[in-house]
Structures are given as C-alpha cells and as structure tokens.
Design an enzyme around this catalytic site. Structure first.
Site, PDB file in Angstrom:
ATOM      1  N   SER A  21      -7.219  -8.720   6.868  1.00 20.00           N
ATOM      2  CA  SER A  21      -5.822  -8.387   6.540  1.00 20.00           C
ATOM      3  C   SER A  21      -4.954  -9.642   6.464  1.00 20.00           C
ATOM      4  CB  SER A  21      -5.236  -7.463   7.617  1.00 20.00           C
ATOM      5  OG  SER A  21      -5.890  -6.227   7.611  1.00 20.00           O
ATOM      6  N   ARG A  25      -3.075 -11.586   3.121  1.00 12.01           N
ATOM      7  CA  ARG A  25      -1.633 -11.831   3.149  1.00 12.01           C
ATOM      8  C   ARG A  25      -1.324 -13.323   3.062  1.00 12.01           C
ATOM      9  NH1 ARG A  25      -2.714  -7.002   5.406  1.00 12.01           N
ATOM     10  NH2 ARG A  25      -1.085  -5.409   5.686  1.00 12.01           N
ATOM     11  N   GLY A  92      -8.691  -2.124  -1.438  1.00 16.21           N
ATOM     12  CA  GLY A  92      -7.465  -1.331  -1.377  1.00 16.21           C
ATOM     13  C   GLY A  92      -6.269  -2.191  -0.993  1.00 16.21           C
ATOM     14  N   SER A 166       0.717   3.955   7.142  1.00 14.23           N
ATOM     15  CA  SER A 166      -0.098   3.026   6.351  1.00 14.23           C
ATOM     16  C   SER A 166       0.553   1.662   6.275  1.00 14.23           C
ATOM     17  CB  SER A 166      -0.278   3.576   4.935  1.00 14.23           C
ATOM     18  OG  SER A 166      -0.720   2.542   4.075  1.00 14.23           O
ATOM     19  N   ASP A 312      -9.784   1.555  11.377  1.00  8.33           N
ATOM     20  CA  ASP A 312     -11.009   1.048  10.727  1.00  8.33           C
ATOM     21  C   ASP A 312     -12.190   0.983  11.691  1.00  8.33           C
ATOM     22  OD1 ASP A 312      -9.556   0.801   8.409  1.00  8.33           O
ATOM     23  OD2 ASP A 312      -9.095  -1.313   8.718  1.00  8.33           O
ATOM     24  N   ARG A 343     -14.686   8.671   5.197  1.00 12.65           N
ATOM     25  CA  ARG A 343     -15.399   8.188   6.394  1.00 12.65           C
ATOM     26  C   ARG A 343     -15.670   9.304   7.403  1.00 12.65           C
ATOM     27  NH1 ARG A 343     -12.506   2.167   6.974  1.00 12.65           N
ATOM     28  NH2 ARG A 343     -13.781   1.206   5.343  1.00 12.65           N
TER      29      ARG A 343
HETATM   30  O1  SPQ Z   1      -8.558  -2.985   1.783  1.00 12.96           O
HETATM   31  P1  SPQ Z   1      -9.146  -1.667   2.177  1.00 12.96           P
HETATM   32  O2  SPQ Z   1     -10.320  -1.344   1.316  1.00 12.96           O
HETATM   33  O3  SPQ Z   1      -8.144  -0.557   2.205  1.00 12.96           O
HETATM   34  O4  SPQ Z   1      -9.667  -1.886   3.686  1.00 12.96           O
HETATM   35  C1  SPQ Z   1      -9.705  -1.141   4.896  1.00 12.96           C
HETATM   36  C2  SPQ Z   1     -11.034  -1.546   5.621  1.00 12.96           C
HETATM   37  O5  SPQ Z   1     -11.698  -0.752   6.281  1.00 12.96           O
HETATM   38  O6  SPQ Z   1     -11.357  -2.733   5.546  1.00 12.96           O
HETATM   39  C3  SPQ Z   1      -9.593   0.376   4.740  1.00 12.96           C
HETATM   40  F1  SPQ Z   1     -10.528   0.942   4.154  1.00 12.96           F
HETATM   41  O7  SPQ Z   1      -8.665  -1.594   5.791  1.00 12.96           O
HETATM   42  C4  SPQ Z   1      -7.257  -1.347   5.611  1.00 12.96           C
HETATM   43  C5  SPQ Z   1      -6.751  -0.479   6.751  1.00 12.96           C
HETATM   44  O8  SPQ Z   1      -7.440   0.737   6.832  1.00 12.96           O
HETATM   45  C6  SPQ Z   1      -6.559  -2.681   5.619  1.00 12.96           C
HETATM   46  C7  SPQ Z   1      -5.101  -2.586   5.869  1.00 12.96           C
HETATM   47  C8  SPQ Z   1      -4.235  -3.760   5.635  1.00 12.96           C
HETATM   48  O9  SPQ Z   1      -4.729  -4.907   5.597  1.00 12.96           O
HETATM   49  O10 SPQ Z   1      -3.011  -3.565   5.523  1.00 12.96           O
HETATM   50  C9  SPQ Z   1      -4.510  -1.437   6.368  1.00 12.96           C
HETATM   51  C10 SPQ Z   1      -5.263  -0.186   6.605  1.00 12.96           C
HETATM   52  O11 SPQ Z   1      -5.081   0.699   5.508  1.00 12.96           O
HETATM   53  P2  SPQ Z   1      -3.843   1.725   5.441  1.00 12.96           P
HETATM   54  O12 SPQ Z   1      -4.109   2.554   4.212  1.00 12.96           O
HETATM   55  O13 SPQ Z   1      -3.938   2.535   6.690  1.00 12.96           O
HETATM   56  O14 SPQ Z   1      -2.624   0.961   5.341  1.00 12.96           O
END
Ligand code: SPQ
Length: 430
Positions: A21, A25, A92, A166, A312, A343
């Site tokens: 993360s 960023r 994502g 989120s 996660d 998941r």
């Molecule tokens: O990037 P991605 O694919 O969404 O990654 C995941 C992971 O498990 O590595 C989720 F599948 O992490 C997200 C996390 O679940 C990373 C993240 C962030 O860096 O801001 C936030 C979380 O997602 P969300 O949808 O809850 O904001």
C-alpha cells in the site's frame, strides 16, 4: 505447482518485503508533488510495478537504479495524457487510487487490467468522483473496467458519507479533494488504513482527521520527499501464522510496519492465545520486530471495527482457526467477496478440499478447529493471498501431495515468498 508439505518446524529470521500500500502511494505522491522524491525499499512486486509504469505513461520521469527509485514530480498540473490505455494488471489499488488523480485532469484516460480487475466493482469510486465533476464510466454502461476517466480541472469539493469501509475509495476522494476548490469532508463507515492521510502530511499538505471524519482543503501543492517503505504486515501474516501453528517453531520477522490501522491480526493472535512479542522501533514506533512461537490457540469471534484492520489477513487467519481449539466465527467481512477473487468462497472451497470444516456465510466464515489437513488439488483463483495461505496450509499436510494451480499470482505482492519459506524450514532442521 507441487507445494511443500509435511514440515515439522520453522525457525529463523526473515526481513519482510516492503509494504504494498505504501509503495503504490509513494509513486503517486512523488508524481503529484513538485520536486524530487526518493523511495527506498520500494516493493518490486507486480502490482506496484503497474503503478510505476502507469505514472511513467502519464509523463512522469521515474528512475530505478535497483536500490532507490527517484520520481521527478510534475505536480498535478504537469501530468500528460497517456498515449495508450493504461494497464493496471491485477491491482485494485492502482485503478482506484489513480482514478482520483485523473479526475482533476484536463484529459481522458482509459484504464484496464486482467480478468480479475474486470470484475471488481468501481461504482464506489466513480460515484463520488462524478459528484465532484469528473466523468468516469465503466465498460458498456456498467461499473466494471475498462474505465474511462474524463477529468475536470474545475473539480467541486464533496461532503461524503462513505457507504463502504474502503481505504481505496477514501484515497481516491482525497486525491481528487487535493485538486478541488474548497473543503472536502469524508466520513468513513469504519476507520481504514490511513497511509494516504499520513503521506499528505509527509509531503507537506494539510489534512484534519477527527475520529472517522476527514477534512481536506483544496487545492494544495505538495513537495517531494524521501520515503522509506517499511515491511508489509500483510506479507508477514503468512509467517506469523506458520510459526504459531507448526510444531516446535520460532520465527522472527524484522522491519514490519506497525501502523495501528493495519495491526488487527496482532490483536487476534493475542486474543487466540498466540505467543507473540513485538519490539517497536523506528520513527513513531511505526515498525518493529515480531517474534512468534508455536502456540495452543483457541477459537474466537472476529467482527465489527477490527475487520478493516485485518481485511487482507482473513484468509490466513481462517487457516490459523482450523488449528485452534473450538470454533472461530468471522462476521462483517462481506468486502472479502470483491477482492482479487471472492475470498469467502475461495477460503472455504480450497481449505475444505484439504479436509478443513469451514462454512461460508453471507459476511464471513464459520471455522471448526483442530482439523487435520490432507493432500489434494487446489487453486489460488489467481489471488496472491489465497495462494500463499494454501502453501502454509500444505506445510501441515502429513500424507499426500498438494498441487496448487495458478501459483504465479503470488508475485503480485511477495516475489520471494517460496525462497523465504525455504530458509525457515531449512533452519528448522527439515
Ligand atoms: O490492490 P488490491 O488488489 O485491491 O489489493 C488488496 C490485497 O489483498 O492486496 C485487496 F485485494 O489490498 C487492498 C486492501 O484490501 C489494498 C488497499 C490499499 O492499499 O488502500 C486497501 C484495501 O482495499 P479496500 O477496498 O478495502 O480499500
């Protein structure tokens, strides 16, 4: 691939890979700031490399000498239209966060990714960004990628009650808010990881956080910084659990990021009776050394505000629960259905194939403890965290083989996962 099975003990010290993360960023903030940003310990996993390539294609000069990444920031106003649609791969975080940056630009960008990205919901970011004046659209009128983001350099501020917990949605809005004229207020459903808020401050910006309420006054000008990325607790989680559930094990994990919005798994391990010690170090005690030892664990209920602090880690926590005394119940985790794969279903299907007794529910899992695991054929569904969890499960299999389909997904966040695991079981005398 054939997974490693039947290991008796794990021992040794691992320097955990860098936080995914924060790595994403650091490229984003480096690009939208003015001046130079240097990044040490950048995670060269596939997801973060997608972010790096995306900003290069928006005209940002980014150098990588193998040790330090140097980003020559252009400010929001210096980004250029990409010549081709941008490929976010499996990430994502890339597609959702970059949407907030592109929302304030005076050009259009097309964003696409792999089959998993094509199924991830985007209305959660498109709706607030469109309310601010951008024009974000999904494939054929749907909310799914490919996305087209037609930016608007005159973004309006927003007052937004978030319908989902989120960090990605929150971050997309904050990136747009930094470009809007006036004060944006975001109210979180539950507190989620706050790396974006931290980095706004680190890059010289202003942000006010009071409980779940976040205020940003736009427009703001950010300045390049030196970023040192700590280890990722979400990657550490696999070895934390391995050390707790394998016999005669003791594992030390160094340089693990300990931002309190990410440490829910430590609270759960303590509540389940796991032997875990943490020595905090570094600035603001935001990283540290974690030691775990084989433990007698007990089942618990996991729900409510802790969920975003360990979202996660739930697949590997579910595996831990199969080895605890009694039942573990996970609730309020319906967000697990919209990750790289569903998941909830993936954990229940694949661990049950190996002999676990897990019932999927609408918002979580019910996991029976003290189940013996056996060999079988499983799949990661192309999800890195499911793949790594299944390899840790395979270590407990005493008879038979475990065959994992789509193991290559693991490189998304932990390219050296199998090497680090081998170090631990070799040092453990296996
Ligand atoms: O990037 P991605 O694919 O969404 O990654 C995941 C992971 O498990 O590595 C989720 F599948 O992490 C997200 C996390 O679940 C990373 C993240 C962030 O860096 O801001 C936030 C979380 O997602 P969300 O949808 O809850 O904001």
């Amino acid at each position: 691939m054939k997974l490693t099975t039947n290991k008796q003990s794990l021992s040794g010290t691992i320097n955990i890979p860098s936080d995914k993360s924060i790595s994403h960023r650091s490229i984003m903030f480096g690009s939208i700031a003015h001046g130079t940003t240097t990044i040490k310990n950048f995670l060269r996993g596939e997801d973060c490399l997608s972010t790096l390539a995306a900003f290069r294609s928006l005209g940002v000069a980014i150098e990588d000498d193998g040790e330090t990444i140097t980003v020559h920031g252009t400010g929001f106003e210096g980004l250029k239209p990409a010549e081709q649609p941008i490929d976010v791969g499996n990430s994502g975080t890339t597609i959702r966060l970059i949407s907030g940056i592109l929302a304030g630009q005076d050009f259009s960008t097309e964003l696409y990714g792999d089959d998993s990205i094509a199924k991830r919901p985007m209305a959660r970011v498109m709706n607030p960004l469109n309310q601010m004046g951008a024009d974000c659209r999904g494939r054929e009128g749907s909310e799914y990628p490919p996305l087209t983001i037609k930016g608007n350099p005159q973004l309006q501020p927003l007052h937004y009650n978030m319908p989902v917990a989120s960090a990605q949605v929150k971050s997309a809005i904050l990136f747009a808010a930094l470009q809007a004229s006036g004060e944006t207020v975001v109210i979180e459903k539950e507190r989620t990881r706050d790396h974006t808020e931290d980095m706004i401050r680190q890059f010289g910006g202003k942000i006010e956080v009071t409980g779940k309420e976040i205020r940003v006054q736009g427009p703001q000008r950010l300045t390049g910084q030196e970023v040192v990325v700590p280890g990722d607790i979400s990657s550490a989680a696999f070895f934390l659990v391995a050390g707790l559930i394998l016999p005669e094990s003791k594992i030390v994990l160094e340089n693990v990021g300990l931002n309190p919005t990410r440490t829910g798994i430590i609270d759960v391990i303590k509540q389940m009776g796991g032997r875990i010690t943490i020595e905090e170090e570094g600035e603001n005690n935001k990283s540290g050394k974690i030691t775990v030892e084989t433990s007698e664990l007990k089942g618990i209920e996991i729900k409510g505000e802790i969920i975003p602090r360990l979202i996660d880690e739930l697949p590997i926590i579910a595996l831990m629960a199969t080895q605890a005394e009694g039942t573990t119940v996970i609730r309020d985790a319906e967000e697990l259905k919209v990750k790289e794969t569903n998941r909830i279903d993936a954990v229940a299907n694949e661990l049950n194939r190996l002999g676990a007794e897990i019932t999927p529910t609408e918002d979580g899992l019910i996991i029976q403890g003290k189940t013996a695991l056996q060999g079988g054929k499983v799949t990661s569904y192309g999800d890195h965290r499911i793949g790594m969890m299944l390899q840790i499960a395979a270590l407990l299999v005493r008879e038979g083989e475990v065959e994992l389909e789509k193991s290559e997904a693991i490189a998304v966040s932990y390219p050296n996962f199998f090497d680090d695991l081998e170090k631990l079981y070799r040092a453990g005398g296996n």
